[in-house]
Design a protein around this motif. Structure first.
Motif, PDB file in Angstrom:
ATOM      1  N   ASP A  97      25.909  41.170  43.962  1.00  0.00           N
ATOM      2  CA  ASP A  97      26.288  40.010  44.776  1.00  0.00           C
ATOM      3  C   ASP A  97      27.344  39.216  44.026  1.00  0.00           C
ATOM      4  O   ASP A  97      27.098  38.731  42.924  1.00  0.00           O
ATOM      5  CB  ASP A  97      25.040  39.156  45.030  1.00  0.00           C
ATOM      6  CG  ASP A  97      25.300  37.947  45.908  1.00  0.00           C
ATOM      7  OD1 ASP A  97      26.430  37.786  46.424  1.00  0.00           O
ATOM      8  OD2 ASP A  97      24.347  37.162  46.085  1.00  0.00           O
ATOM      9  N   ASP A  98      28.541  39.063  44.630  1.00  0.00           N
ATOM     10  CA  ASP A  98      29.555  38.230  43.967  1.00  0.00           C
ATOM     11  C   ASP A  98      29.321  36.740  44.226  1.00  0.00           C
ATOM     12  O   ASP A  98      29.972  35.896  43.630  1.00  0.00           O
ATOM     13  CB  ASP A  98      30.967  38.656  44.347  1.00  0.00           C
ATOM     14  CG  ASP A  98      31.387  38.324  45.768  1.00  0.00           C
ATOM     15  OD1 ASP A  98      30.741  37.495  46.447  1.00  0.00           O
ATOM     16  OD2 ASP A  98      32.396  38.897  46.210  1.00  0.00           O
ATOM     17  N   GLN A  99      28.367  36.438  45.101  1.00  0.00           N
ATOM     18  CA  GLN A  99      27.934  35.065  45.410  1.00  0.00           C
ATOM     19  C   GLN A  99      29.092  34.158  45.822  1.00  0.00           C
ATOM     20  O   GLN A  99      28.981  32.944  45.787  1.00  0.00           O
ATOM     21  CB  GLN A  99      27.199  34.442  44.214  1.00  0.00           C
ATOM     22  CG  GLN A  99      25.982  35.207  43.782  1.00  0.00           C
ATOM     23  CD  GLN A  99      25.383  34.666  42.495  1.00  0.00           C
ATOM     24  OE1 GLN A  99      25.610  33.518  42.110  1.00  0.00           O
ATOM     25  NE2 GLN A  99      24.601  35.497  41.822  1.00  0.00           N
ATOM     26  N   THR A 100      30.220  34.736  46.169  1.00  0.00           N
ATOM     27  CA  THR A 100      31.455  34.003  46.450  1.00  0.00           C
ATOM     28  C   THR A 100      31.748  33.047  45.290  1.00  0.00           C
ATOM     29  O   THR A 100      32.143  31.904  45.472  1.00  0.00           O
ATOM     30  CB  THR A 100      31.393  33.254  47.798  1.00  0.00           C
ATOM     31  OG1 THR A 100      30.707  34.062  48.770  1.00  0.00           O
ATOM     32  CG2 THR A 100      32.802  32.988  48.335  1.00  0.00           C
ATOM     33  N   THR A 126      32.610  33.393  38.617  1.00  0.00           N
ATOM     34  CA  THR A 126      31.749  33.739  37.488  1.00  0.00           C
ATOM     35  C   THR A 126      30.789  34.870  37.851  1.00  0.00           C
ATOM     36  O   THR A 126      30.616  35.825  37.083  1.00  0.00           O
ATOM     37  CB  THR A 126      30.951  32.499  37.023  1.00  0.00           C
ATOM     38  OG1 THR A 126      31.871  31.442  36.741  1.00  0.00           O
ATOM     39  CG2 THR A 126      30.124  32.796  35.800  1.00  0.00           C
ATOM     40  N   ALA A 127      30.160  34.771  39.022  1.00  0.00           N
ATOM     41  CA  ALA A 127      29.221  35.803  39.455  1.00  0.00           C
ATOM     42  C   ALA A 127      29.939  37.124  39.728  1.00  0.00           C
ATOM     43  O   ALA A 127      29.391  38.203  39.448  1.00  0.00           O
ATOM     44  CB  ALA A 127      28.461  35.347  40.691  1.00  0.00           C
ATOM     45  N   ALA A 128      31.155  37.058  40.244  1.00  0.00           N
ATOM     46  CA  ALA A 128      31.921  38.279  40.507  1.00  0.00           C
ATOM     47  C   ALA A 128      32.229  39.006  39.194  1.00  0.00           C
ATOM     48  O   ALA A 128      32.066  40.225  39.097  1.00  0.00           O
ATOM     49  CB  ALA A 128      33.207  37.958  41.257  1.00  0.00           C
ATOM     50  N   ALA A 136      30.783  42.666  38.217  1.00  0.00           N
ATOM     51  CA  ALA A 136      31.655  43.789  37.846  1.00  0.00           C
ATOM     52  C   ALA A 136      31.253  44.345  36.484  1.00  0.00           C
ATOM     53  O   ALA A 136      31.192  45.562  36.291  1.00  0.00           O
ATOM     54  CB  ALA A 136      33.112  43.344  37.836  1.00  0.00           C
ATOM     55  N   THR A 137      30.967  43.451  35.557  1.00  0.00           N
ATOM     56  CA  THR A 137      30.543  43.877  34.221  1.00  0.00           C
ATOM     57  C   THR A 137      29.263  44.699  34.301  1.00  0.00           C
ATOM     58  O   THR A 137      29.155  45.762  33.677  1.00  0.00           O
ATOM     59  CB  THR A 137      30.331  42.651  33.305  1.00  0.00           C
ATOM     60  OG1 THR A 137      31.569  41.944  33.201  1.00  0.00           O
ATOM     61  CG2 THR A 137      29.860  43.071  31.928  1.00  0.00           C
ATOM     62  N   LYS A 138      28.302  44.234  35.088  1.00  0.00           N
ATOM     63  CA  LYS A 138      27.035  44.959  35.215  1.00  0.00           C
ATOM     64  C   LYS A 138      27.241  46.330  35.866  1.00  0.00           C
ATOM     65  O   LYS A 138      26.680  47.329  35.407  1.00  0.00           O
ATOM     66  CB  LYS A 138      26.033  44.142  36.036  1.00  0.00           C
ATOM     67  CG  LYS A 138      24.683  44.809  36.158  1.00  0.00           C
ATOM     68  CD  LYS A 138      23.688  43.964  36.907  1.00  0.00           C
ATOM     69  CE  LYS A 138      22.369  44.716  37.046  1.00  0.00           C
ATOM     70  NZ  LYS A 138      21.423  43.983  37.892  1.00  0.00           N
ATOM     71  N   LEU A 139      28.052  46.371  36.922  1.00  0.00           N
ATOM     72  CA  LEU A 139      28.302  47.645  37.593  1.00  0.00           C
ATOM     73  C   LEU A 139      28.954  48.656  36.653  1.00  0.00           C
ATOM     74  O   LEU A 139      28.617  49.839  36.667  1.00  0.00           O
ATOM     75  CB  LEU A 139      29.181  47.438  38.833  1.00  0.00           C
ATOM     76  CG  LEU A 139      28.518  46.775  40.028  1.00  0.00           C
ATOM     77  CD1 LEU A 139      29.546  46.377  41.071  1.00  0.00           C
ATOM     78  CD2 LEU A 139      27.464  47.685  40.642  1.00  0.00           C
ATOM     79  N   ILE A 173      40.269  38.868  41.373  1.00  0.00           N
ATOM     80  CA  ILE A 173      41.090  38.568  40.200  1.00  0.00           C
ATOM     81  C   ILE A 173      40.211  38.464  38.948  1.00  0.00           C
ATOM     82  O   ILE A 173      40.550  39.001  37.892  1.00  0.00           O
ATOM     83  CB  ILE A 173      41.911  37.288  40.433  1.00  0.00           C
ATOM     84  CG1 ILE A 173      42.963  37.553  41.525  1.00  0.00           C
ATOM     85  CG2 ILE A 173      42.575  36.814  39.142  1.00  0.00           C
ATOM     86  CD1 ILE A 173      43.663  36.313  42.047  1.00  0.00           C
ATOM     87  N   ALA A 174      39.060  37.808  39.075  1.00  0.00           N
ATOM     88  CA  ALA A 174      38.148  37.664  37.936  1.00  0.00           C
ATOM     89  C   ALA A 174      37.590  39.008  37.481  1.00  0.00           C
ATOM     90  O   ALA A 174      37.329  39.218  36.295  1.00  0.00           O
ATOM     91  CB  ALA A 174      37.001  36.723  38.301  1.00  0.00           C
TER      92      ALA A 174
END
Length: 179
Positions: free
Chosen positions: A102-105, A108-110, A114-117, A136-137
């Protein structure tokens, strides 16, 4: 065929064909022996279907946050597509394994998703983020790991800049300038 000249000036005679015939027979025998050895040795035998590793793909969509009207449906569509592809035998015989974050819109969460994936789930590609800021993040993290991002909805014109994306970002919707 080679002609031989008679020493007394008589007309030329054709060379005996038996030598050429034996050469042809020898070549055929060698070819047959090689083919038999290949067939009996299993060279042409069908190989058992090797188990191929799954293609690991991640989704990084807004399941919560300001764009939560879109993320759950997009995630459901991705799961449905994976089920259909796997039911048909996968991609060139490789099944797909889907991981969702979930990028949670949220920028920071995005980045965290991405790091976790990439690090935990070891995905080879990410569908997302849902919004431009999240894309971008996530982009630097993806670039460093050699993982392409494909966003279904990021429209920032800055994501068309190859200096920023390094060729690792793709989208399925036109940018704001084109819209």
């Amino acid at each position: 065929m080679e002609e031989q000249k008679a020493p007394s000036g008589e007309a030329a005679k054709a060379a005996p064909t038996s030598k050429a015939l034996w050469i042809v027979v020898a070549v055929i025998v060698v070819v047959v022996v090689v083919l038999l050895a290949a067939v009996l040795g299993g060279l042409f035998a069908p190989t058992p279907a090797a188990v191929k590793p799954a293609l690991r793909i991640g989704t990084l969509l807004s399941l919560t946050g300001a764009l939560d009207d879109f993320g759950p449906g997009n995630t459901k569509g991705a799961r449905f597509a994976v089920e259909e592809i796997n039911a048909a035998g996968g991609v060139l015989g490789q099944p797909i394994q889907l991981f969702s974050e979930d990028d949670q819109t949220s920028v920071t969460a995005a980045a965290a998703g991405a790091t976790k994936l990439i690090t935990n789930n070891r995905v080879g590609a990410i569908v997302g983020a849902q919004f431009s800021g999240g894309s971008i993040a996530s982009l630097t993290i993806a670039q460093e790991s050699g993982v392409p991002l494909v966003s279904p909805s990021a429209t920032s014109p800055s994501l068309s800049n190859l200096t920023l994306t390094g060729g690792w970002f793709f989208r399925t919707t036109p940018n704001d300038n084109l819209q």
